[in-house]
Design a protein around this motif. Structure first.
Motif, PDB file in Angstrom:
ATOM      1  N   SER A   1       0.812  -1.219   0.000  1.00  0.00           N
ATOM      2  CA  SER A   1       0.000   0.000   0.000  1.00  0.00           C
ATOM      3  C   SER A   1       0.845   1.268   0.000  1.00  0.00           C
ATOM      4  O   SER A   1       0.313   2.366  -0.060  1.00  0.00           O
ATOM      5  N   GLY A   2       2.143   1.127   0.077  1.00  0.00           N
ATOM      6  CA  GLY A   2       3.025   2.294   0.054  1.00  0.00           C
ATOM      7  C   GLY A   2       3.903   2.370   1.277  1.00  0.00           C
ATOM      8  O   GLY A   2       3.630   1.778   2.312  1.00  0.00           O
ATOM      9  N   ALA A   3       4.964   3.099   1.132  1.00  0.00           N
ATOM     10  CA  ALA A   3       5.925   3.263   2.214  1.00  0.00           C
ATOM     11  C   ALA A   3       5.356   4.195   3.278  1.00  0.00           C
ATOM     12  O   ALA A   3       4.487   5.017   3.002  1.00  0.00           O
ATOM     13  N   GLY A   4       5.894   4.063   4.489  1.00  0.00           N
ATOM     14  CA  GLY A   4       5.480   4.960   5.547  1.00  0.00           C
ATOM     15  C   GLY A   4       5.956   4.513   6.909  1.00  0.00           C
ATOM     16  O   GLY A   4       6.517   3.429   7.074  1.00  0.00           O
ATOM     17  N   TRP A   5       5.726   5.384   7.871  1.00  0.00           N
ATOM     18  CA  TRP A   5       6.117   5.128   9.253  1.00  0.00           C
ATOM     19  C   TRP A   5       4.997   4.413  10.001  1.00  0.00           C
ATOM     20  O   TRP A   5       3.831   4.719   9.814  1.00  0.00           O
ATOM     21  N   GLU A   6       5.368   3.471  10.856  1.00  0.00           N
ATOM     22  CA  GLU A   6       4.425   2.753  11.704  1.00  0.00           C
ATOM     23  C   GLU A   6       5.055   2.533  13.070  1.00  0.00           C
ATOM     24  O   GLU A   6       6.275   2.474  13.195  1.00  0.00           O
ATOM     25  N   ILE A   7       4.199   2.373  14.077  1.00  0.00           N
ATOM     26  CA  ILE A   7       4.680   1.986  15.406  1.00  0.00           C
ATOM     27  C   ILE A   7       4.504   0.484  15.522  1.00  0.00           C
ATOM     28  O   ILE A   7       3.423  -0.041  15.285  1.00  0.00           O
ATOM     29  N   LEU A   8       5.599  -0.193  15.877  1.00  0.00           N
ATOM     30  CA  LEU A   8       5.562  -1.642  16.036  1.00  0.00           C
ATOM     31  C   LEU A   8       5.794  -2.021  17.491  1.00  0.00           C
ATOM     32  O   LEU A   8       6.500  -1.335  18.224  1.00  0.00           O
ATOM     33  N   GLY A   9       5.228  -3.138  17.869  1.00  0.00           N
ATOM     34  CA  GLY A   9       5.433  -3.697  19.202  1.00  0.00           C
ATOM     35  C   GLY A   9       5.568  -5.198  19.076  1.00  0.00           C
ATOM     36  O   GLY A   9       5.612  -5.754  17.979  1.00  0.00           O
ATOM     37  N   GLY A  10       5.639  -5.879  20.203  1.00  0.00           N
ATOM     38  CA  GLY A  10       5.730  -7.335  20.200  1.00  0.00           C
ATOM     39  C   GLY A  10       7.045  -7.819  19.628  1.00  0.00           C
ATOM     40  O   GLY A  10       8.076  -7.149  19.699  1.00  0.00           O
ATOM     41  N   THR A  11       6.994  -8.985  19.023  1.00  0.00           N
ATOM     42  CA  THR A  11       8.192  -9.576  18.425  1.00  0.00           C
ATOM     43  C   THR A  11       8.751  -8.694  17.329  1.00  0.00           C
ATOM     44  O   THR A  11       9.965  -8.634  17.125  1.00  0.00           O
ATOM     45  N   SER A  12       7.879  -7.981  16.635  1.00  0.00           N
ATOM     46  CA  SER A  12       8.319  -7.090  15.552  1.00  0.00           C
ATOM     47  C   SER A  12       9.169  -5.940  16.076  1.00  0.00           C
ATOM     48  O   SER A  12       9.921  -5.332  15.321  1.00  0.00           O
ATOM     49  N   GLU A  13       9.033  -5.621  17.341  1.00  0.00           N
ATOM     50  CA  GLU A  13       9.871  -4.601  17.968  1.00  0.00           C
ATOM     51  C   GLU A  13      11.098  -5.238  18.625  1.00  0.00           C
ATOM     52  O   GLU A  13      12.223  -4.805  18.421  1.00  0.00           O
ATOM     53  N   ALA A  14      10.864  -6.278  19.409  1.00  0.00           N
ATOM     54  CA  ALA A  14      11.922  -6.863  20.232  1.00  0.00           C
ATOM     55  C   ALA A  14      13.017  -7.536  19.406  1.00  0.00           C
ATOM     56  O   ALA A  14      14.203  -7.402  19.717  1.00  0.00           O
ATOM     57  N   THR A  15      12.636  -8.265  18.366  1.00  0.00           N
ATOM     58  CA  THR A  15      13.624  -9.022  17.595  1.00  0.00           C
ATOM     59  C   THR A  15      14.662  -8.133  16.918  1.00  0.00           C
ATOM     60  O   THR A  15      15.857  -8.381  17.055  1.00  0.00           O
ATOM     61  N   PRO A  16      14.270  -7.082  16.186  1.00  0.00           N
ATOM     62  CA  PRO A  16      15.310  -6.254  15.579  1.00  0.00           C
ATOM     63  C   PRO A  16      16.156  -5.488  16.598  1.00  0.00           C
ATOM     64  O   PRO A  16      17.342  -5.245  16.361  1.00  0.00           O
ATOM     65  N   ILE A  17      15.553  -5.131  17.730  1.00  0.00           N
ATOM     66  CA  ILE A  17      16.347  -4.468  18.771  1.00  0.00           C
ATOM     67  C   ILE A  17      17.425  -5.421  19.275  1.00  0.00           C
ATOM     68  O   ILE A  17      18.603  -5.066  19.371  1.00  0.00           O
ATOM     69  N   PHE A  18      17.036  -6.646  19.589  1.00  0.00           N
ATOM     70  CA  PHE A  18      18.015  -7.610  20.100  1.00  0.00           C
ATOM     71  C   PHE A  18      19.048  -7.957  19.029  1.00  0.00           C
ATOM     72  O   PHE A  18      20.236  -8.096  19.326  1.00  0.00           O
ATOM     73  N   ALA A  19      18.625  -8.073  17.775  1.00  0.00           N
ATOM     74  CA  ALA A  19      19.561  -8.348  16.678  1.00  0.00           C
ATOM     75  C   ALA A  19      20.598  -7.226  16.565  1.00  0.00           C
ATOM     76  O   ALA A  19      21.784  -7.487  16.339  1.00  0.00           O
TER      77      ALA A  19
END
Length: 151
Positions: free
Chosen positions: A48-66
């Motif tokens: 649907s197009g590029a843009g900013w979103e707020i993520l939580g859950g595994t979608s937040e935690a996994t890239p932070i830990f990576a």
């Protein structure tokens, strides 16, 4: 969190057999995952197009830990590879020393990971538990400890 009905306990979890029994236990570590206070991510792959979103859950935690593990890779000057054994070594050391400043792992000892009456979850307590694993991390200290323990 919980124990697997499919996978057996891996050798690096031998020191938490009293919690996981003969099964693979999860989680190993806990990170921020609440959508309230989540992280802003720019997505360019959405149809649907590029843009900013707020993520939580595994979608937040996994890239932070990576990202934290990538910093430890850089500090060690080589890829650390599978860090599971090192993570459990650091978790055990934190329990023996009772000092999160040496391992970067901060034990989570209160709270539950359930959801209302539908998902009872588990209760956090001292040491490894099925609610928070070893706990969460102080990233700066954890990066140094992980780089050192992973060799």
């Amino acid at each position: 969190g919980g124990v697997s009905s499919v996978f057996g306990r891996p050798p690096y979890q031998d020191n938490v057999v009293s919690v996981v029994g003969g099964s693979r236990g999860t989680p190993d570590i806990s990170m921020s995952a609440a959508v309230t206070g989540g992280c802003w991510v720019y997505e360019s792959f959405e149809p649907s197009g590029a843009g900013w979103e707020i993520l939580g859950g595994t979608s937040e935690a996994t890239p932070i830990f990576a990202g934290v593990v990538a910093l430890a890779d850089q500090l060690a000057r080589h890829r650390l590879g599978n860090i599971n054994a090192a993570l459990y070594t650091l978790g055990s050391l934190g329990q023996v020393r009772q000092d999160p400043f040496q391992t970067g792992i901060v034990d989570v000892t209160t709270g539950r990971n359930g959801y209302g009456s539908k998902v009872p979850g588990y209760t956090a307590g001292p040491g490894y538990d099925l609610a928070s694993g070893w706990g969460t991390i102080d990233a700066n200290r954890f990066v140094h400890a992980l780089a050192q323990v992973s060799g």
